[in-house]
Design an enzyme around this catalytic site. Structure first.
Site, mmCIF file in Angstrom:
data_model
loop_
_atom_site.group_PDB
_atom_site.id
_atom_site.type_symbol
_atom_site.label_atom_id
_atom_site.label_comp_id
_atom_site.label_asym_id
_atom_site.label_seq_id
_atom_site.Cartn_x
_atom_site.Cartn_y
_atom_site.Cartn_z
ATOM 1 C CG ASP B 52 10.895 73.185 1.746
ATOM 2 O OD1 ASP B 52 10.605 71.777 2.423
ATOM 3 O OD2 ASP B 52 9.854 73.761 1.162
ATOM 4 C CE1 TYR B 110 16.760 79.032 3.831
ATOM 5 C CE2 TYR B 110 17.035 80.474 5.729
ATOM 6 C CZ TYR B 110 16.612 79.017 4.983
ATOM 7 O OH TYR B 110 16.355 77.928 5.744
#
Lengths: 245, 245
Positions: B52, B110
């Site tokens: 994103d 992540y």
């Protein structure tokens, strides 16, 4: 009139260092202007020391005198409203009227962040210096201990140093690995002009094999700037902590 | 024709995410254009996944096909010459013609970086999200284990998720303190849309006392998006590592 001590954090990337200079964006200039906007007073803002262009601070103490009626513990909030995103005041408190952010310092800690890579690493590049490979971490780490203690560091300062003596006491120094980068931490009673960056540059050159580890003691003793390493670039340097008596 | 795998690092601050979009600066757009400049070919660049707007990557794999005569191991250097400072290719290598940067992924890690402060901390703010205080680290840390294993994470994804199944396997998750910030690390076989940011947001709200630690198991089981925490802001998220079969 009361004396206020503030702690400032800033990303130095976009500033010509601490000290106010004509036509330049400086940290002292921005904070002084924000204090004027917040308190309506032109103050003489004194910090623990000057930082060069591009150098950062996690916690730089500074003081100024004011007649404001704003509660001392809330002054930092008023100032922050007028500061850009890359400079913020973390706290404010009233101190004794003879406190001095520069003259009363008894210990400072700096960190120097760097990474060894032939490619720029964008995620960490803003606050770390890139050095060329190969870099031998263990060898670089092994010479840190030679800097500890009281030495004449005249060979580890740049022209323009203005201190009365070039003797300094390094109390702690260490190199560690953090993810993709190396962090050199140096604590001492004070530092000469560019001293931390020259120590960092020297330790980096040891890791790169440009300076021999066993030569370090004689390089320090020689007091010869030419024998130490290059001054490491400013973006890797951050003022971490300042202690007062 | 050969298939090339590259590893990209980028600071996502100034980009509208990975995927090419009209009138937007995107990472896929910048790298595709740099490949065109370097190799003279318009390639179809496929990454391990979309990120994103504002999200970063330490090591995002991607692949493309090319007829270039440049040595595969040197292609990244040619591309870097045409990339901006906040996007760089760390390596390039030839892979089998059926390798796919997205479909062959077996594991991703992540990290979510954040700090609890009422003041913005400029030194770490570029890659960390600021959350409000108080934040209880130990309580937040204690609920991480509930996420481990195979769960239906439909309550931890945003509208717009396009995967066939919402069942995912989280293999490792941990929260640690690094200096002024907290780092949440999550490893799994894959993640739904916004899943890491919603997990981070939930763990943060537990630390803030907005969600009770003991409610976590039932929140996960409920598959109800409304019971999980808010989607944490993108600036704290970084794709750390991708593994292939």
């Amino acid at each position: 009139m009361k004396r206020i001590k503030i702690i400032i954090q800033f990303l130095g990337t976009n500033y010509s260092g601490w000290q106010i200079q004509p036509e330049q964006k400086t940290v002292q200039g921005e904070v002084t202007e924000a204090i004027f906007q917040a308190l309506g007073e032109r103050v003489d803002l004194q910090s623990s020391g000057r930082t060069d262009a591009g150098v950062h601070a996690l916690a730089m103490p500074a003081h100024f005198d004011t007649n404001t009626k704003i509660n001392s513990g809330n002054i930092y909030k008023a100032i922050n409203a007028y500061l850009p995103e890359d400079i913020k005041v973390l706290s404010s408190e009233e101190v004794k009227e003879d406190f001095h952010a520069r003259f009363d310092v008894v210990e400072k800690t700096y960190e120097y962040h760097f990474y060894a890579s032939n490619v720029r690493l964008p995620y960490i590049d803003m606050t770390s210096a890139r050095i060329s490979t190969p870099f031998d971490y263990e060898t670089a780490k092994s010479v840190c201990e030679y800097f500890i203690g009281i030495h004449d560091f005249v060979g580890f300062c740049s022209a323009g140093n203005q201190t009365a003596t070039t003797i300094r006491n390094i109390r702690k120094i260490g190199l560690k690995k953090e993810g993709e980068k190396y962090v050199l931490s140096v604590t001492g009673d004070g530092f000469l002009y560019n001293m931390v960056r020259i120590i960092a540059g020297t330790i980096i050159e040891v890791g790169q094999g440009k300076i021999k580890a066993q030569d370090l003691p004689s390089i320090i003793e020689s007091k010869d700037r030419a024998r130490a390493g290059k001054t490491a670039e400013p973006r890797g340097l951050v003022l971490k902590n300042v202690k007062y008596k």
